[in-house]
Design a protein around this motif. Structure first.
Motif, short mmCIF file in Angstrom:
data_model
loop_
_atom_site.label_atom_id
_atom_site.label_comp_id
_atom_site.label_asym_id
_atom_site.label_seq_id
_atom_site.Cartn_x
_atom_site.Cartn_y
_atom_site.Cartn_z
N GLU A 17 0.82 -1.21 0.00
CA GLU A 17 0.00 0.00 0.00
C GLU A 17 0.85 1.26 0.00
OE1 GLU A 17 -3.57 1.79 2.76
OE2 GLU A 17 -3.27 -0.38 2.74
N ALA A 18 1.96 1.23 0.72
CA ALA A 18 2.81 2.42 0.83
C ALA A 18 3.44 2.81 -0.50
CB ALA A 18 3.90 2.18 1.88
N LEU A 19 3.46 1.88 -1.46
CA LEU A 19 4.06 2.19 -2.76
C LEU A 19 3.05 2.79 -3.75
CD1 LEU A 19 6.43 -0.88 -3.37
CD2 LEU A 19 7.09 1.46 -2.83
N GLU A 20 1.79 2.94 -3.32
CA GLU A 20 0.78 3.54 -4.19
C GLU A 20 1.20 4.96 -4.60
OE1 GLU A 20 -2.63 2.47 -4.82
OE2 GLU A 20 -2.27 0.47 -4.01
N GLY A 21 1.13 5.24 -5.89
CA GLY A 21 1.44 6.59 -6.36
C GLY A 21 2.91 6.92 -6.43
N VAL A 22 3.77 5.95 -6.15
CA VAL A 22 5.21 6.20 -6.21
C VAL A 22 5.72 5.77 -7.57
CG1 VAL A 22 7.46 5.61 -5.24
CG2 VAL A 22 5.50 5.90 -3.73
N LYS A 23 6.45 6.65 -8.24
CA LYS A 23 6.99 6.34 -9.57
C LYS A 23 8.16 5.37 -9.44
CE LYS A 23 9.28 9.22 -12.69
NZ LYS A 23 9.40 10.55 -13.26
N LEU A 24 8.10 4.28 -10.16
CA LEU A 24 9.17 3.28 -10.11
C LEU A 24 9.91 3.26 -11.45
CD1 LEU A 24 7.28 0.32 -8.37
CD2 LEU A 24 8.81 1.99 -7.31
N LEU A 25 11.22 3.37 -11.39
CA LEU A 25 12.04 3.37 -12.60
C LEU A 25 13.04 2.23 -12.55
CD1 LEU A 25 12.78 7.20 -12.91
CD2 LEU A 25 11.16 5.87 -14.27
N LEU A 26 13.38 1.73 -13.73
CA LEU A 26 14.40 0.69 -13.85
C LEU A 26 15.72 1.41 -14.17
CD1 LEU A 26 14.55 -2.38 -13.72
CD2 LEU A 26 14.12 -2.44 -16.19
N VAL A 27 16.70 1.22 -13.32
CA VAL A 27 17.96 1.95 -13.46
C VAL A 27 19.13 0.98 -13.52
CG1 VAL A 27 19.51 3.63 -12.37
CG2 VAL A 27 17.03 3.93 -12.21
N LEU A 28 20.01 1.20 -14.49
CA LEU A 28 21.22 0.38 -14.60
C LEU A 28 22.36 1.10 -13.88
CD1 LEU A 28 22.61 -2.10 -15.88
CD2 LEU A 28 23.17 -0.66 -17.84
N PRO A 29 22.89 0.53 -12.80
CA PRO A 29 24.02 1.16 -12.10
C PRO A 29 25.24 1.21 -13.02
CG PRO A 29 23.01 -0.55 -10.75
CD PRO A 29 22.45 -0.70 -12.13
N GLU A 30 25.96 2.34 -12.97
CA GLU A 30 27.13 2.52 -13.84
C GLU A 30 28.27 3.16 -13.06
OE1 GLU A 30 25.55 5.05 -16.84
OE2 GLU A 30 24.80 3.41 -18.08
N ASP A 31 29.49 3.01 -13.60
CA ASP A 31 30.61 3.75 -13.04
C ASP A 31 30.74 5.07 -13.80
OD1 ASP A 31 31.84 3.26 -15.42
OD2 ASP A 31 33.43 2.00 -14.61
N ASP A 32 31.81 5.84 -13.51
CA ASP A 32 31.93 7.18 -14.09
C ASP A 32 32.12 7.14 -15.60
OD1 ASP A 32 34.50 6.04 -13.04
OD2 ASP A 32 35.31 7.65 -14.26
N ARG A 33 32.58 5.99 -16.14
CA ARG A 33 32.78 5.87 -17.58
C ARG A 33 31.56 5.30 -18.30
NH1 ARG A 33 38.11 7.44 -19.17
NH2 ARG A 33 38.46 8.91 -17.49
#
Lengths: 147, 105
Positions: A17-33
């Motif tokens: 329930e607490a996640l209702e209305g929360v935008k969820l994105l798929l993110v690929l972790p990266e280094d500085d390069r």
């Protein structure tokens, strides 16, 4: 904190329930390069306008929740900034460059100081012998100077 | 805390307010021999550190929130110090940007 790139959005109809209305994105972790580090993570968006293609700052742990308007959402990773630019040097190359310059310079400096010291010391010994000879003082290496 | 080397900086315009006016550095972990090991990550600078500096980085939220004196700030990693030397059984090592004590002194 880490860098990453948003690669998609995630939609879930049935969720805590607490996640209702929360935008969820798929993110690929990266280094500085921009090299991927690890598997893509699902993150909450704590700033609003982030979308696929954006490079972002993200944080893990309790702090991900603190970026949201509601501070008690059970999430473990979240976006806290949209990156304009990253200015970084290659770690290994920069260290090699700095280290070799420093090491060479310091060795040269030490060597030249030693050389100067040795020259000064031998000059002093020669001068002392000359003075001693002029004063008629017997010194071991200079008997022929008296005759 | 981790031993890391600063290898760059990042800029973001759209961000959480706690990051306003703060420098976010790119750091890469280094081992006891001060050689890079692992993937780079980000840390907020509290020490006026710059690229090339070897630093202490805390990756823990409560630590970082104490640094900004805000118990609800969404901030996690912080540069907590600039390393002058590291002593191990293998000897004393100096970061490449630190002036080493001269051999004669």
């Amino acid at each position: 904190m880490h860098l990453g790139t948003v690669i998609g959005r995630v939609v879930a109809t049935r969720k805590v329930e607490a996640l209702e209305g929360v935008k969820l994105l798929l993110v690929l972790p990266e280094d500085d390069r921009g090299r991927a580090k690890g598997e893509p993570l699902i993150m909450t968006d704590g700033i609003g306008p982030a979308g696929p293609g954006d490079r972002v700052w993200w944080i893990e742990g309790r702090e991900a929740t603190l970026a949201l308007s509601e501070p008690y959402v059970p999430v473990d990773a979240g976006i806290v900034g949209i990156v304009d630019s990253v200015d970084s040097v290659d770690a290994a190359a920069s260290i090699d460059a700095v280290a070799s310059v420093d090491a060479t310079a310091s060795v040269d400096a030490v060597a030249s100081v030693d050389a100067v010291d040795r020259v000064a010391a031998s000059d002093n010994r020669a001068a002392a012998a000359t003075v001693a000879a002029a004063n008629g003082v017997a010194t071991a290496p200079a008997p022929e100077a008296r005759s | 805390m981790k031993l890391c080397r600063v290898i760059g900086t990042t800029v973001a315009t759209v961000k959480q307010p706690v990051y306003d006016g703060r420098k976010v550095l790119v750091v890469i972990p280094v081992d006891a021999a001060l050689e890079p090991s692992g993937a780079s990550f980000l840390a907020v600078d509290f020490m006026q550190a710059g690229t090339g500096d070897t630093v202490l980085v805390a990756q823990e939220g409560n630590t970082a929130r104490q640094m900004v004196d805000d118990p609800l700030a969404p901030i996690h990693a912080a540069v907590m110090g600039i390393v002058d030397q590291v002593e191990t059984p293998a000897g004393v090592r100096y970061p490449p940007t630190v002036r080493q004590p001269s051999a004669s002194s």
